[in-house]
Design an enzyme around this catalytic site. Structure first.
Site, mmCIF file in Angstrom:
data_model
loop_
_atom_site.group_PDB
_atom_site.id
_atom_site.type_symbol
_atom_site.label_atom_id
_atom_site.label_comp_id
_atom_site.label_asym_id
_atom_site.label_seq_id
_atom_site.Cartn_x
_atom_site.Cartn_y
_atom_site.Cartn_z
ATOM 1 N N GLU A 1 4.232 16.841 13.403
ATOM 2 C CA GLU A 1 4.503 15.405 13.610
ATOM 3 C C GLU A 1 5.440 14.879 12.534
ATOM 4 O OE1 GLU A 1 1.244 12.703 14.560
ATOM 5 O OE2 GLU A 1 -0.056 14.425 14.890
ATOM 6 N N ASN B 1 2.369 9.693 8.928
ATOM 7 C CA ASN B 1 3.646 9.696 9.668
ATOM 8 C C ASN B 1 4.591 8.640 9.119
ATOM 9 O OD1 ASN B 1 3.890 11.658 12.009
ATOM 10 N ND2 ASN B 1 1.781 10.936 12.237
ATOM 11 N N HIS C 1 2.420 10.696 19.731
ATOM 12 C CA HIS C 1 1.112 10.997 20.290
ATOM 13 C C HIS C 1 0.780 12.460 19.979
ATOM 14 C CE1 HIS C 1 -2.315 10.717 22.925
ATOM 15 N NE2 HIS C 1 -1.946 11.846 23.499
ATOM 16 N N GLY D 1 -1.556 6.573 7.420
ATOM 17 C CA GLY D 1 -0.104 6.410 7.496
ATOM 18 C C GLY D 1 0.724 7.601 7.043
HETATM 19 C C1 GRF Z 1 -1.405 11.031 14.169
HETATM 20 O O1 GRF Z 1 -1.924 12.252 14.601
HETATM 21 C C2 GRF Z 1 -0.726 10.313 15.287
HETATM 22 O O2 GRF Z 1 -0.036 11.141 16.153
HETATM 23 C C3 GRF Z 1 -1.900 9.692 15.988
HETATM 24 O O3 GRF Z 1 -2.762 9.273 14.969
HETATM 25 C C4 GRF Z 1 -2.541 10.067 13.817
HETATM 26 C C5 GRF Z 1 -2.143 9.130 12.723
HETATM 27 O O4 GRF Z 1 -2.039 9.757 11.500
HETATM 28 N N1 GRF Z 1 -1.491 8.684 16.917
HETATM 29 P P1 GRF Z 1 -1.289 9.054 10.305
HETATM 30 O O5 GRF Z 1 -1.915 7.666 10.114
HETATM 31 O O6 GRF Z 1 0.166 8.985 10.631
HETATM 32 O O7 GRF Z 1 -1.564 9.924 9.118
#
Ligand code: GRF
Length: 194
Positions: free
Chosen positions: A177, A16, A112, A14
């Protein structure tokens, strides 16, 4: 200002989600992150969210024995009970049914880790290296029934370096991201409230 009550869907660490929650501390951020949902009740990110005072919901997909829609109906009912208006998918590793996508049409976005339309699906960093791309990145897009096919909202680009591995490239993309997703949420929700 009125803030849009938003849920974040995760499956793992998590990071992001953390970036979104951090950004939402700004008084002019247009979303309030009111619920974090996971298909894995043991997801590390759920614990982090709970520690930060955010309601969490873990609904284990394995208990629904392949009935994806039944799993999603349970989640959907909880979203509505919590007054959720908008969803950010952030590392949610389940393919959604057309039913759920339809319920949240125009109110659900995803991040993504690739420059869509390149590299839909999994293992994007390995594939970008194998394909010899000089540039890679991340995309925030609207969620539609086709996986990673919805309209692009925002993209961030990074160079692919000569000695990159999937891990070093993933780390470079992830930094972007964490910047891109809050910016995209800000843009989308400010527009829809305008
Ligand atoms: C991120 O690279 C996101 O883009 C992808 O999976 C990863 C998740 O990472 N869909 P996190 O759980 O947000 O650290």
């Amino acid at each position: 200002m009125a803030k849009t009550k938003t849920a974040i869907f995760i499956s793992g660490r998590g990071s992001n989600m953390m970036a979104l929650v951090e950004a939402a501390k700004a008084s002019d951020f247009p979303a309030e992150f009111a619920l974090v949902v996971s298909n894995d009740p043991a997801a590390a990110g759920l614990e982090w969210a709970a520690k930060h005072g955010i309601a969490t919901l873990g609904v284990d997909h394995r208990q629904y024995k392949g009935d994806r829609e039944a799993h999603e109906r349970v989640i959907d009912a909880e979203l509505r009970a919590a007054g959720i208006e908008f969803i950010c998918l952030a590392g949610y590793m389940r393919i959604l049914t057309p039913w759920l996508v339809e319920q949240w049409n125009g109110r659900m976005i995803n991040i993504h880790p690739a420059l869509l339309p390149h590299f839909k699906g999994l293992h994007t960093h390995e594939r970008a290296i194998e394909a010899g791309h000089e540039e890679h990145g991340a995309t925030v897009h609207w969620v539609t029934p086709g996986v990673d096919e919805g309209e692009v909202i925002a993209q961030a680009r990074v160079p692919v370096m000569p000695h990159d591995t999937a891990e070093t490239l993933a780390a470079r993309v992830l930094v972007e991201e964490h910047r891109l997703y809050p910016e995209a949420v800000r843009r989308v929700l400010s527009q829809s409230l305008a």
